[in-house]
Scaffold this active site. Structure first.
Site, PDB file in Angstrom:
ATOM      1  CB  SER A 293      13.385  -6.964  -7.644  1.00 23.20           C
ATOM      2  OG  SER A 293      14.177  -6.286  -6.847  1.00 23.20           O
TER       3      SER A 293
ATOM      4  NE  ARG B  45      21.157 -12.992   0.598  1.00 24.55           N
ATOM      5  CZ  ARG B  45      20.276 -13.079  -0.254  1.00 24.55           C
ATOM      6  NH1 ARG B  45      20.401 -11.849  -1.087  1.00 24.55           N
ATOM      7  NH2 ARG B  45      19.564 -14.190  -0.666  1.00 24.55           N
TER       8      ARG B  45
ATOM      9  CG  ASP C  59       8.210  -4.824  -2.287  1.00 25.37           C
ATOM     10  OD1 ASP C  59       8.789  -4.121  -1.487  1.00 25.37           O
ATOM     11  OD2 ASP C  59       8.215  -5.229  -3.629  1.00 25.37           O
TER      12      ASP C  59
ATOM     13  CG  HIS D  88      11.472  -6.843  -2.688  1.00 24.08           C
ATOM     14  ND1 HIS D  88      10.820  -6.233  -3.945  1.00 24.08           N
ATOM     15  CD2 HIS D  88      12.658  -7.155  -3.206  1.00 24.08           C
ATOM     16  CE1 HIS D  88      11.565  -6.232  -4.887  1.00 24.08           C
ATOM     17  NE2 HIS D  88      12.448  -6.709  -4.642  1.00 24.08           N
ATOM     18  CG  ASP D  89      12.407 -12.653  -0.312  1.00 22.58           C
ATOM     19  OD1 ASP D  89      13.034 -12.365  -1.380  1.00 22.58           O
ATOM     20  OD2 ASP D  89      12.864 -13.152   0.860  1.00 22.58           O
TER      21      ASP D  89
END
Lengths: 210, 395
Positions: B167, B237, B334, B367-368
């Site tokens: 990222s 968040r 992602d 994405h994680d």
């Protein structure tokens, strides 16, 4: 197991032929490079600068472990990124017959590569013809070992077909090799009448003069 | 080549780097202040960093690890024996792991503008003796990389064997390749891009807007007050977290399940598991992260455009500078940093005839995925580094 080993040996002999066709210190793009054996040999024996394209992730990781630069993706993606004449050679080894549109890929290869090396199993080989003729079934040979329902080979062709294709498309054949991996009849026959006695054709192509 | 099953079984787990400490060092002390891209000077700058493994006598086995938006210098191991969780990339770093501490000297720094020990908006401005707050200069990823370079200078590391990050960390790895090509032998760029998509900028802006709309934000001057903009930061968040997951991973993780019940209560309360999860993530995050840092770092990410900075608008031209051998990795699910963006990075490198490999890993984690243990990720990084390490003399 034995069949697998035989096929691997055949691949290795293909590599010998292709290595012999590549000029030293050139730039080579290998489409469908597998685990990178051919690229590695070309780098060692011909000091080429090589790049690969391969769809199978495990094979790509093996290439990376060998230090090769490989793009995980399909052949079209592998070619799209490049401009005209970006490589001295673009190689497509034993893959032509599995492509959706071999004609389009060859045109693309001729755009990206100054020269193109293509190899494919010859469906005109006499054993193939004999099997089909005598048994009335889809032929299965060392180079075409799969059943009709699970074969990846969807565009089978003969050496003669390929030569006609090149003539019609104004593609120049710079060199050709006719191989016989099981030389039961002697290799000389394959040179004498390739379309009947060779079980594999290897061609070096270039875009013909306009 | 030992590939672990990826589970972090605590301190006793073989391969763990064990107990570690975050160190700090000072760089850019006046008069050698750091000239930032925005035109302002900053210094001295304190930098938090951790190291694992040993620097060899030739000083050529160093690998810089670059963290993402909300990460920190604590990439591996444990600070205390009772810590519930190890560092954020523990499954990748340790003896026999992809970043093998038996071989490599691993460094991870907290980025400039961060809030985990490196100078950022929460730091005291030496000129005013007050917290910087929004008087902190605007940052770029280039500024962060310049600070990392100063840290390596102090550690006596001339050239990096590799650098790696996911990222924002991958964007910094790319920036390293462009800014210091002669110091970067190789780079591993994971789930990243050379510029954020408008979609990613949009999500950042919603997060920032949540923070500055919180009355407790007080124009960024909340450090001496009792309350902090926790609602705003928590919402930021929650939004961020949604973008890090995928439709499939949310389906698997939560489905439409209700929290501790089976029937709707027909009232405006949180009922679905996914709602509670997001709120818990928000709550946990505000305990550990500074709202102003979130504003500054997301903004720095939005600004980043490697093509503009290094290629007069052309990413292909920018890549001509690169000397590193690179490995680009993306994940199928992602959608925040999609494979198409990684392929753009690869395309220009390939067009420039650079040594670059690309791997797309099948994953449902969105994405994680780069923060979640997976065999392909470990194996491909391990293979890439192993070859570099074995051929070190040859290069």
């Amino acid at each position: 197991m034995i069949r697998k080993r035989l096929r691997e040996n055949i691949l290795l002999s293909d590599y010998d032929s292709i290595v012999s066709l590549v000029e030293p210190e050139t730039r080579v793009l290998d489409l469908g490079c597998g685990k990178g054996e051919l690229l590695l040999r070309l780098i060692k024996e011909r000091r080429i600068q090589g790049r690969g394209v391969e769809i199978n992730q495990a094979a790509v990781i093996e290439c990376i472990h060998k230090g090769l630069s490989v793009f995980q993706g399909n052949i079209n993606e592998g070619l799209d990124d490049y401009g005209q004449g970006a490589y001295d050679y673009v190689i497509l080894n034993q893959t032509l017959q599995v492509l959706d549109r071999p004609d389009v890929v060859i045109e693309e290869m001729l755009r990206v590569g100054k020269k193109v090396i293509v190899s494919f199993p010859n469906f005109g080989y006499w054993r193939v013809r004999a099997q089909y003729f005598l048994t009335g079934r889809m032929p299965r040979t060392l180079k075409l070992p799969d059943e009709w329902y699970d074969t990846p080979n969807i565009h089978l062709l003969t050496i003669k077909d390929f030569k006609i294709f090149c003539r019609e498309r104004n593609i120049q054949i710079l060199a050709s090799l006719s191989l016989l991996s099981t030389p039961s009849l002697g290799a000389g026959w394959a040179q004498f009448w390739p379309n009947l006695f060779a079980d594999e054709g290897i061609f070096v192509l270039a875009r013909g003069a306009p | 080549m030992a590939i672990k099953d990826g589970k972090n079984g605590g301190l006793a787990n073989s391969g763990s780097v064990g107990l570690v400490k975050t160190h700090t060092m000072q760089v850019a002390a006046p008069p050698d202040d750091l000239m930032l891209d925005c035109g302002r000077n900053l210094g001295p700058i304190q930098v938090a960093y951790e190291t694992y493994g040993e620097l060899n006598p030739q000083r050529d086995n160093a690998i810089l690890i670059l963290h993402a938006l909300t990460g920190d210098a604590h990439a591996a191991g444990y600070h205390h024996s009772k810590d519930a969780k190890p560092g954020w990339w523990d499954f990748m770093i340790g003896a026999g792991r992809a970043f093998d501490t038996n071989r490599y000297f691993i460094i991870c720094t907290n980025v400039l503008g961060g809030c985990k020990g490196t100078t950022g908006p929460a730091a005291i401005n030496p000129e005013t003796n007050r917290h910087f707050g929004v008087t902190f200069p605007m940052l770029t990823l280039g500024d962060m990389v310049k600070v990392q370079k100063l840290v390596l200078d102090q550690l006596g590391i001339e050239c990096l064997l590799s650098l790696a990050g996911g990222s924002m960390g991958g964007m910094q790895a790319l920036e390293w390749c462009l800014r210091y090509p002669e110091k970067t032998r190789s780079a591993i760029i994971i789930a990243s891009t050379s510029k954020l998509s408008p979609q990613a900028i949009a999500f950042h802006e919603v997060g920032r807007h949540a923070i500055i709309s919180d009355p407790n934000w007080r124009q960024g001057a909340y450090y001496s007050s009792e309350v902090r903009p926790e609602t705003g930061l928590g919402i930021a968040r929650m939004i961020g977290h949604i973008t890090y997951l995928s439709e499939e991973s949310m389906n698997i993780k939560f489905g439409r399940r209700l929290q501790n019940k089976t029937e709707y209560s027909y009232e405006l309360t949180r009922e679905f598991e996914v709602e509670n999860y997001l709120h818990a993530q928000g709550l946990r995050f505000v305990q550990r992260f500074d709202a102003n840092s979130y504003l500054y770092i997301t903004k720095a990410m939005d600004y980043y455009n490697a093509a503009e900075d290094w290629g007069q608008g052309s990413w292909e031209r920018a890549c001509a500078r690169v000397r590193a051998k690179s490995l680009v990795i993306s994940f199928t699910s992602d959608w925040l940093f999609p494979s198409s963006q990684s392929k753009e990075v690869v395309k220009a490198l390939r067009q420039n005839n650079k040594d670059v490999s690309y791997v797309e890993i099948e994953s449902a984690s969105g994405h994680d995925a780069f923060l979640i243990p997976s065999q392909p990720l470990s194996r491909v990084v391990d293979s890439f580094l192993d070859n570099l390490y074995q051929n070190q003399g040859a290069a």
